[in-house]
Scaffold this motif. Structure first.
Motif, PDB file in Angstrom:
ATOM      1  N   ALA A  31       0.814  -1.216   0.000  1.00 58.47           N
ATOM      2  CA  ALA A  31       0.000   0.000   0.000  1.00 58.47           C
ATOM      3  C   ALA A  31       0.848   1.267   0.000  1.00 58.47           C
ATOM      4  CB  ALA A  31      -0.941  -0.003   1.207  1.00 58.47           C
ATOM      5  N   THR A  32       2.069   1.212   0.508  1.00 57.40           N
ATOM      6  CA  THR A  32       2.920   2.401   0.559  1.00 57.40           C
ATOM      7  C   THR A  32       3.867   2.486  -0.630  1.00 57.40           C
ATOM      8  OG1 THR A  32       4.686   1.333   1.825  1.00 57.40           O
ATOM      9  CG2 THR A  32       2.903   2.382   3.077  1.00 57.40           C
ATOM     10  N   PHE A  33       3.884   1.479  -1.457  1.00 54.59           N
ATOM     11  CA  PHE A  33       4.835   1.397  -2.561  1.00 54.59           C
ATOM     12  C   PHE A  33       4.155   1.821  -3.852  1.00 54.59           C
ATOM     13  CE2 PHE A  33       7.675  -0.883  -5.494  1.00 54.59           C
ATOM     14  CZ  PHE A  33       8.905  -0.632  -4.920  1.00 54.59           C
ATOM     15  N   PRO A  34       4.703   2.785  -4.597  1.00 57.59           N
ATOM     16  CA  PRO A  34       4.095   3.173  -5.871  1.00 57.59           C
ATOM     17  C   PRO A  34       4.012   1.972  -6.812  1.00 57.59           C
ATOM     18  CG  PRO A  34       5.795   4.728  -5.243  1.00 57.59           C
ATOM     19  CD  PRO A  34       5.897   3.567  -4.297  1.00 57.59           C
ATOM     20  N   ARG A  35       2.829   1.713  -7.334  1.00 58.26           N
ATOM     21  CA  ARG A  35       2.563   0.572  -8.230  1.00 58.26           C
ATOM     22  C   ARG A  35       2.964  -0.753  -7.580  1.00 58.26           C
ATOM     23  NH1 ARG A  35       1.050   1.247 -13.167  1.00 58.26           N
ATOM     24  NH2 ARG A  35       2.263  -0.487 -13.974  1.00 58.26           N
ATOM     25  N   GLY A  36       2.679  -0.863  -6.282  1.00 61.69           N
ATOM     26  CA  GLY A  36       3.078  -2.036  -5.517  1.00 61.69           C
ATOM     27  C   GLY A  36       2.458  -3.328  -5.994  1.00 61.69           C
ATOM     28  N   VAL A  37       1.163  -3.300  -6.362  1.00 62.00           N
ATOM     29  CA  VAL A  37       0.501  -4.523  -6.829  1.00 62.00           C
ATOM     30  C   VAL A  37       1.089  -4.963  -8.164  1.00 62.00           C
ATOM     31  CG1 VAL A  37      -1.701  -5.539  -7.542  1.00 62.00           C
ATOM     32  CG2 VAL A  37      -1.616  -4.049  -5.550  1.00 62.00           C
ATOM     33  N   ALA A  38       1.355  -4.029  -9.055  1.00 62.86           N
ATOM     34  CA  ALA A  38       1.944  -4.382 -10.345  1.00 62.86           C
ATOM     35  C   ALA A  38       3.333  -4.989 -10.149  1.00 62.86           C
ATOM     36  CB  ALA A  38       2.018  -3.152 -11.240  1.00 62.86           C
ATOM     37  N   PHE A  39       4.114  -4.415  -9.243  1.00 69.27           N
ATOM     38  CA  PHE A  39       5.444  -4.962  -8.956  1.00 69.27           C
ATOM     39  C   PHE A  39       5.325  -6.355  -8.358  1.00 69.27           C
ATOM     40  CE2 PHE A  39       9.252  -5.052  -6.049  1.00 69.27           C
ATOM     41  CZ  PHE A  39      10.166  -5.330  -7.051  1.00 69.27           C
ATOM     42  N   LEU A  40       4.388  -6.535  -7.432  1.00 66.94           N
ATOM     43  CA  LEU A  40       4.158  -7.852  -6.839  1.00 66.94           C
ATOM     44  C   LEU A  40       3.820  -8.873  -7.918  1.00 66.94           C
ATOM     45  CD1 LEU A  40       3.436  -9.819  -4.450  1.00 66.94           C
ATOM     46  CD2 LEU A  40       1.137  -8.892  -4.629  1.00 66.94           C
ATOM     47  N   THR A  42       4.344  -8.792 -11.310  1.00 60.93           N
ATOM     48  CA  THR A  42       5.213  -9.020 -12.463  1.00 60.93           C
ATOM     49  C   THR A  42       6.703  -9.035 -12.156  1.00 60.93           C
ATOM     50  OG1 THR A  42       5.255  -6.662 -12.975  1.00 60.93           O
ATOM     51  CG2 THR A  42       3.534  -7.973 -14.033  1.00 60.93           C
ATOM     52  N   GLY A  43       7.106  -8.592 -10.975  1.00 60.04           N
ATOM     53  CA  GLY A  43       8.530  -8.546 -10.652  1.00 60.04           C
ATOM     54  C   GLY A  43       9.114  -9.930 -10.417  1.00 60.04           C
ATOM     55  N   ALA A  44      10.422 -10.016 -10.518  1.00 59.88           N
ATOM     56  CA  ALA A  44      11.118 -11.274 -10.220  1.00 59.88           C
ATOM     57  C   ALA A  44      10.879 -11.626  -8.745  1.00 59.88           C
ATOM     58  CB  ALA A  44      12.601 -11.134 -10.497  1.00 59.88           C
ATOM     59  N   LEU A  45      10.594 -12.881  -8.481  1.00 60.02           N
ATOM     60  CA  LEU A  45      10.203 -13.334  -7.145  1.00 60.02           C
ATOM     61  C   LEU A  45      11.162 -12.866  -6.064  1.00 60.02           C
ATOM     62  CD1 LEU A  45       8.278 -15.126  -5.424  1.00 60.02           C
ATOM     63  CD2 LEU A  45       9.881 -16.992  -5.841  1.00 60.02           C
ATOM     64  N   GLU A  46      12.448 -13.089  -6.258  1.00 59.01           N
ATOM     65  CA  GLU A  46      13.426 -12.722  -5.243  1.00 59.01           C
ATOM     66  C   GLU A  46      13.504 -11.208  -5.057  1.00 59.01           C
ATOM     67  OE1 GLU A  46      14.127 -14.768  -7.830  1.00 59.01           O
ATOM     68  OE2 GLU A  46      14.171 -16.686  -6.791  1.00 59.01           O
ATOM     69  N   CYS A  47      13.419 -10.479  -6.156  1.00 57.86           N
ATOM     70  CA  CYS A  47      13.467  -9.010  -6.070  1.00 57.86           C
ATOM     71  C   CYS A  47      12.277  -8.466  -5.299  1.00 57.86           C
ATOM     72  CB  CYS A  47      13.496  -8.399  -7.465  1.00 57.86           C
ATOM     73  SG  CYS A  47      15.018  -8.729  -8.369  1.00 57.86           S
ATOM     74  N   VAL A  48      11.097  -9.007  -5.575  1.00 55.17           N
ATOM     75  CA  VAL A  48       9.887  -8.554  -4.882  1.00 55.17           C
ATOM     76  C   VAL A  48       9.989  -8.892  -3.397  1.00 55.17           C
ATOM     77  CG1 VAL A  48       7.377  -8.804  -4.733  1.00 55.17           C
ATOM     78  CG2 VAL A  48       8.486  -8.766  -6.965  1.00 55.17           C
ATOM     79  N   ALA A  49      10.444 -10.106  -3.087  1.00 49.25           N
ATOM     80  CA  ALA A  49      10.574 -10.516  -1.690  1.00 49.25           C
ATOM     81  C   ALA A  49      11.560  -9.624  -0.940  1.00 49.25           C
ATOM     82  CB  ALA A  49      11.013 -11.981  -1.612  1.00 49.25           C
ATOM     83  N   ILE A  50      12.686  -9.317  -1.558  1.00 51.67           N
ATOM     84  CA  ILE A  50      13.683  -8.465  -0.909  1.00 51.67           C
ATOM     85  C   ILE A  50      13.151  -7.044  -0.748  1.00 51.67           C
ATOM     86  CG2 ILE A  50      15.934  -7.366  -1.247  1.00 51.67           C
ATOM     87  CD1 ILE A  50      16.838 -10.068  -2.485  1.00 51.67           C
TER      88      ILE A  50
END
Length: 117
Positions: A31-40, A42-50
């Protein structure tokens, strides 16, 4: 911070899954991250987790919620509620960079700057 889409999905008879503390934490951070749902999504799993500071299993579970219409609508509603709660940033603000002196313009000035450093 972008808001989540307002598509309507019929949730009649839908039993929401229980939220683990880790999933609640992830939702608050999204909720505090710009475009957080889109990053969640489509982003690489490890990158999103970190980036969100949770283990990859929590990211996989959240992505499973996004895979079907009822759980996606429920998950996005949870993010929307967290966004409307005026969330505080969970990450430390970036430190300001110290202003640097002007770059030397001649070779002799560059050598002097290197010797002084």
């Amino acid at each position: 911070m972008g808001k989540v889409s307002d598509r309507e999905v019929d949730l009649a008879g839908f039993e929401p899954p229980p939220l683990s503390p880790e999933m609640r934490q992830l939702i608050e951070r999204i909720a505090t991250f710009p475009r957080g749902v889109a990053f969640l999504d489509t982003g690489a799993l490890e990158c999103v987790a970190i980036t969100f500071g949770v283990c990859p299993d929590v990211i996989s579970q959240a992505r499973a919620y996004l895979a079907s219409a009822p759980t996606r609508a429920w998950f996005l509603d949870q993010v929307r509620r967290a966004q409307s709660a005026d969330p505080k940033p969970w990450h430390a603000p970036r430190p300001q960079l110290a202003s640097l002196p002007p770059a030397p313009r001649t070779a002799a000035a560059l050598v002097r700057a290197a010797e002084n450093h």
